[in-house]
Write an enzyme that holds these catalytic residues in place. Structure first.
Site, PDB file in Angstrom:
ATOM      1  N   ALA A 146       2.092  10.262   8.143  1.00  0.00           N
ATOM      2  CA  ALA A 146       2.992   9.932   7.549  1.00  0.00           C
ATOM      3  C   ALA A 146       3.355   9.012   8.660  1.00  0.00           C
ATOM      4  CB  ALA A 146       4.171  11.611   8.278  1.00  0.00           C
ATOM      5  N   ASP A 147       4.463   8.274   8.582  1.00  0.00           N
ATOM      6  CA  ASP A 147       4.707   7.076   8.766  1.00  0.00           C
ATOM      7  C   ASP A 147       6.229   7.223   8.965  1.00  0.00           C
ATOM      8  OD1 ASP A 147       2.895   6.274   6.642  1.00  0.00           O
ATOM      9  OD2 ASP A 147       2.829   4.650   8.657  1.00  0.00           O
ATOM     10  N   ARG A 148       6.816   7.911   8.617  1.00  0.00           N
ATOM     11  CA  ARG A 148       8.655   8.729   8.477  1.00  0.00           C
ATOM     12  C   ARG A 148       8.645  10.126   7.754  1.00  0.00           C
ATOM     13  NH1 ARG A 148      13.267   5.639   9.916  1.00  0.00           N
ATOM     14  NH2 ARG A 148      11.620   3.459  10.025  1.00  0.00           N
TER      15      ARG A 148
END
Ligand SMILES: CSC[C@H]1O[C@H](OP(=O)(O)O)[C@H](O)[C@@H]1O
Length: 414
Positions: free
Chosen positions: A282-284
């Protein structure tokens, strides 16, 4: 081969050394780039020589410490055109500007902005440059050490959760998992997030022995449930899967079969080893569980839903955006069109596949055009997977699943 994305020499707390692995040259070339200033970090993050949400935050944070120490070198005191070294408030305001510039390098991955926010709070509450230097050294050491220990914890949390779930399903035997992009040591301080779960699953399957019937001793029904194949997706257009994740799996001798992003459904349908889960990074992750991750993740989640395959997001608390309420508010970074139209790699002999060496006897980096230069392209770096398609969010504090209303409750992370 090196899986160390970041070399941080902390033996001399007052004079650290930071080097980053140039991931644009992998898998054929191992080359490290020194980081002395914030500008160095901005450059390597912006052009994705360093990538991966946790690694970006670590390199960004280290660059601020490197710059603060660089300022104090006698040899540099007269060259700091940008700072008035006699005035701490001037230094603070200039550093805040530089940190703001650094945060713009990759806007979607929240780890960087989370770390830079914390560093700015330290900066605002510190009376001298020397004290800031010391506090920042402690901060970055903790950031790195916590990231590694969290990755190992998450790896085990995710592995144990999947094996328990398969047992409750009454499944026994060998299985495979899917993953997208690169979420391993090359994206973090080590071990990885989603790829960390793969490493833990593999370690558990190895601890069960080679699985081959031990002569007459092993009965057929004692076959154990274990990971025997990983299917990394190529992950166009930057190819983190083929260039980086495959590189890590080969390094760790974990059985893997690289597939293109377009092969997922057919591989699931025809795989001799049943595919039982997908683990992605995940990046965010926002408050309702909607997740920004590498482009292609949303599609993978839809396919997993179609086939009844569990879909897990694996990320530490540092990747959770506890302010944004849903995924449609996430700013998705768009990369330049040339990164789509041109494929970055290494020139190889097309028979032996050995790297062609340049005049310095180093593998020759190359770009290959695969589309008309004047064609329009769309090149979002990420997409948003709705929480409805996510079966679990694996964190260092355990695996979060949805309540009976179908909502994630991530407040327990804070
Ligand atoms: C643990 S890395 C998280 C995340 O970062 C990657 O993006 P990029 O390679 O563009 O930095 C990918 O989305 C990973 O899942």
């Amino acid at each position: 081969m090196s899986l160390e994305a970041i070399k941080f020499d902390r033996n001399e707390p007052n004079q650290i050394s930071v080097k980053v692995l140039d991931q644009l040259l992998l898998p054929y070339t191992t080359k490290y780039i020194p980081i002395h200033m914030i500008d160095d970090a901005y450059r390597v993050i912006k052009n994705m020589q360093v990538r991966g949400a946790p690694a970006i935050a670590i390199v960004g944070s280290l660059s601020i410490l490197a710059e603060v120490q660089f300022l104090q070198l006698d040899s540099q005191k007269l060259t700091q055109w940008f700072y008035d070294l006699s005035d701490w408030s001037n230094i603070k305001s200039k550093l805040l500007q530089r940190i703001e510039f650094l945060s713009s390098s990759r806007p979607t991955a929240v780890n960087l902005s989370n770390s830079l926010t914390e560093i700015c709070q330290i900066l605002q509450n510190t009376p001298t440059l020397l004290e800031f230097d010391s506090k920042l050294f402690q901060y970055v050491c903790k950031l790195i050490d916590d990231d590694l220990s969290n990755n190992i914890t998450m790896g085990n949390n995710g592995a144990e959760y999947l094996l328990e779930s398969l047992s409750q399903d009454g499944f026994q035997g060998e299985f495979g998992v899917l993953t997208i992009c690169n979420t391993g040591s090359l994206a973090t301080s080590g071990y990885g997030t989603a790829l960390g779960v793969v490493r833990s699953l593999w370690a558990k399957s190895q601890s069960l022995g080679d699985g081959k019937p031990q002569a007459k001793k092993q009965k057929k029904d004692t076959v154990s449930t274990k990971l025997t194949q990983v299917f990394p997706l190529e992950t166009r257009p930057y190819n983190q899967g083929s260039r980086l994740t495959a590189y890590e799996l080969v390094h760790d001798k974990i059985p893997a079969t690289l597939i293109t992003d377009s092969m997922i459904s057919y591989k699931i349908k025809t795989s001799p080893v049943p595919i039982k889960a997908a683990f992605v990074g995940a990046d965010r992750i926002v408050r309702n569980g909607d997740t920004a991750n590498k482009i292609g993740t949303f599609q993978l989640a839809i396919i997993c839903k179609q086939f009844g395959i569990r879909f897990f997001v694996v990320a530490p608390k540092t990747t959770v955006d506890n302010v944004t309420t849903s995924g449609d508010q996430i700013v998705v970074e768009e990369r330049k069109p040339s990164e789509f139209r041109l494929v970055t790699g290494t020139a190889v002999d097309y028979v032996s596949e050995n790297a062609i060496l340049n005049s310095l006897q180093e593998p020759e980096s190359a770009k290959v055009g695969i589309a008309p230069p004047d064609v329009n392209v769309w090149n979002p770096a990420f997409d948003i997977t709705p929480h409805e398609l996510i079966d679990g969010i694996v964190t260092e504090k355990g695996v979060f699943t949805k309540d009976d209303k179908g909502n994630f409750q991530l407040d327990e992370l804070f």
